[in-house]
Design a protein around this motif. Structure first.
Motif, mmCIF file in Angstrom:
data_model
loop_
_atom_site.group_PDB
_atom_site.id
_atom_site.type_symbol
_atom_site.label_atom_id
_atom_site.label_comp_id
_atom_site.label_asym_id
_atom_site.label_seq_id
_atom_site.Cartn_x
_atom_site.Cartn_y
_atom_site.Cartn_z
ATOM 1 N N ALA A 1 -6.377 9.725 0.691
ATOM 2 C CA ALA A 1 -5.904 10.280 -0.571
ATOM 3 C C ALA A 1 -5.750 11.784 -0.414
ATOM 4 C CB ALA A 1 -6.889 9.979 -1.688
ATOM 5 N N ILE A 2 -4.791 12.335 -1.105
ATOM 6 C CA ILE A 2 -4.586 13.779 -1.074
ATOM 7 C C ILE A 2 -5.831 14.437 -1.659
ATOM 8 C CG2 ILE A 2 -3.208 15.672 -2.036
ATOM 9 C CD1 ILE A 2 -0.789 13.815 -1.759
ATOM 10 N N GLY A 3 -6.323 15.451 -0.962
ATOM 11 C CA GLY A 3 -7.524 16.150 -1.390
ATOM 12 C C GLY A 3 -8.766 15.755 -0.608
ATOM 13 N N MET A 4 -8.694 14.682 0.180
ATOM 14 C CA MET A 4 -9.847 14.307 1.007
ATOM 15 C C MET A 4 -10.145 15.422 1.985
ATOM 16 S SD MET A 4 -9.196 10.297 1.885
ATOM 17 C CE MET A 4 -10.814 9.931 2.525
ATOM 18 N N VAL A 5 -11.422 15.640 2.277
ATOM 19 C CA VAL A 5 -11.841 16.760 3.117
ATOM 20 C C VAL A 5 -12.628 16.233 4.316
ATOM 21 C CG1 VAL A 5 -13.221 18.874 3.156
ATOM 22 C CG2 VAL A 5 -11.904 18.296 1.129
ATOM 23 N N PHE A 6 -12.362 16.838 5.493
ATOM 24 C CA PHE A 6 -13.071 16.516 6.730
ATOM 25 C C PHE A 6 -13.618 17.814 7.310
ATOM 26 C CE2 PHE A 6 -9.915 13.280 6.035
ATOM 27 C CZ PHE A 6 -10.647 12.117 6.210
ATOM 28 N N SER A 7 -14.767 17.738 7.940
ATOM 29 C CA SER A 7 -15.458 18.945 8.387
ATOM 30 C C SER A 7 -14.853 19.591 9.631
ATOM 31 C CB SER A 7 -16.939 18.657 8.616
ATOM 32 O OG SER A 7 -17.079 17.664 9.608
ATOM 33 N N ASN A 8 -14.068 18.834 10.411
ATOM 34 C CA ASN A 8 -13.425 19.419 11.588
ATOM 35 C C ASN A 8 -12.266 18.542 12.031
ATOM 36 O OD1 ASN A 8 -14.508 17.257 13.171
ATOM 37 N ND2 ASN A 8 -16.425 18.414 13.377
ATOM 38 N N GLU A 9 -11.549 18.994 13.051
ATOM 39 C CA GLU A 9 -10.370 18.271 13.526
ATOM 40 C C GLU A 9 -10.733 16.915 14.126
ATOM 41 O OE1 GLU A 9 -6.476 18.755 16.417
ATOM 42 O OE2 GLU A 9 -7.862 20.443 16.204
ATOM 43 N N LEU A 10 -11.825 16.871 14.884
ATOM 44 C CA LEU A 10 -12.238 15.610 15.496
ATOM 45 C C LEU A 10 -12.526 14.542 14.446
ATOM 46 C CD1 LEU A 10 -14.587 16.470 18.491
ATOM 47 C CD2 LEU A 10 -12.389 15.306 18.543
ATOM 48 N N GLU A 11 -13.224 14.918 13.400
ATOM 49 C CA GLU A 11 -13.533 13.956 12.348
ATOM 50 C C GLU A 11 -12.258 13.465 11.671
ATOM 51 O OE1 GLU A 11 -16.085 13.494 8.204
ATOM 52 O OE2 GLU A 11 -16.088 15.421 9.246
ATOM 53 N N ALA A 12 -11.340 14.379 11.376
ATOM 54 C CA ALA A 12 -10.075 14.002 10.746
ATOM 55 C C ALA A 12 -9.268 13.080 11.657
ATOM 56 C CB ALA A 12 -9.269 15.254 10.413
ATOM 57 N N TYR A 13 -9.155 13.446 12.928
ATOM 58 C CA TYR A 13 -8.380 12.661 13.881
ATOM 59 C C TYR A 13 -9.001 11.280 14.092
ATOM 60 C CZ TYR A 13 -6.166 11.205 18.241
ATOM 61 O OH TYR A 13 -5.492 10.488 19.197
ATOM 62 N N HIS A 14 -10.297 11.223 14.335
ATOM 63 C CA HIS A 14 -10.949 9.947 14.596
ATOM 64 C C HIS A 14 -10.904 9.016 13.384
ATOM 65 C CE1 HIS A 14 -12.059 10.685 18.633
ATOM 66 N NE2 HIS A 14 -12.904 11.661 18.361
ATOM 67 N N THR A 15 -10.988 9.565 12.206
ATOM 68 C CA THR A 15 -10.899 8.739 11.009
ATOM 69 C C THR A 15 -9.495 8.155 10.881
ATOM 70 O OG1 THR A 15 -12.555 10.121 9.924
ATOM 71 C CG2 THR A 15 -11.266 8.669 8.508
ATOM 72 N N TYR A 16 -8.470 8.968 11.144
ATOM 73 C CA TYR A 16 -7.093 8.467 11.060
ATOM 74 C C TYR A 16 -6.822 7.446 12.171
ATOM 75 C CZ TYR A 16 -2.099 8.425 10.066
ATOM 76 O OH TYR A 16 -0.820 8.034 9.724
ATOM 77 N N VAL A 17 -7.336 7.683 13.369
ATOM 78 C CA VAL A 17 -7.155 6.728 14.471
ATOM 79 C C VAL A 17 -7.837 5.406 14.142
ATOM 80 C CG1 VAL A 17 -7.820 6.239 16.862
ATOM 81 C CG2 VAL A 17 -6.792 8.421 16.293
ATOM 82 N N ALA A 18 -9.042 5.444 13.607
ATOM 83 C CA ALA A 18 -9.750 4.214 13.247
ATOM 84 C C ALA A 18 -8.967 3.442 12.188
ATOM 85 C CB ALA A 18 -11.151 4.543 12.745
#
Length: 145
Positions: free
Chosen positions: A25-42
């Protein structure tokens, strides 16, 4: 723990805990690039598509301000018919619009755009382990291949 071992264990953890009906959802926040990338990959592997890095914008100081990840079928194939190719491989790019774009502020990644529609079929359940972005090998295994 080495960085690649952390990445592998973090991705496996995210994949295990991700719900089947998870959506960004727009506005979701991730603490770093790895967390954002790994969540999207999963999320992508669960659905049946691969992910690759796309645009990266930096400010004058060289800090990342925008980051985009796209479906591996995004874009169009490059036609270089003048050159003979060394290896012939199937082309998967078909202009898929699926992507997620983050605004980066002080290392915090916030979703500012999310497109979940695809224009191609998903990878079947029995072949998801072959998705390139989801392959997980430890450094030990890499040494033997």
């Amino acid at each position: 723990m080495a960085e690649s071992e952390y990445e592998t264990s973090h991705l496996a953890h995210v994949m295990r805990d991700m719900e089947k009906d998870y959506e960004f959802a727009i506005g979701m926040v991730f603490s770093n690039e790895l967390e954002a990338y790994h969540t999207y990959v999963a999320y992508a592997i669960g659905k049946g598509f691969g992910v690759r890095n796309d645009n990266l914008l930096r400010n004058r100081k060289g800090e990342i301000t925008r980051r985009t990840f796209v479906c591996n079928c995004a874009g169009h194939p490059i036609n270089s018919s003048d050159q003979e190719k060394k290896y012939h491989r199937s082309e998967v790019r078909c202009g898929c619009p699926a992507r997620i774009k983050f605004k980066v502020d002080n290392g915090i990644y916030e979703v500012i755009e999310y497109v979940s529609t695809h224009n191609h079929p998903f990878i079947p359940e029995g072949q998801k382990h072959m998705i390139r972005c989801g392959r997980m090998m430890s450094d030990t295994c890499k040494c033997y291949s």
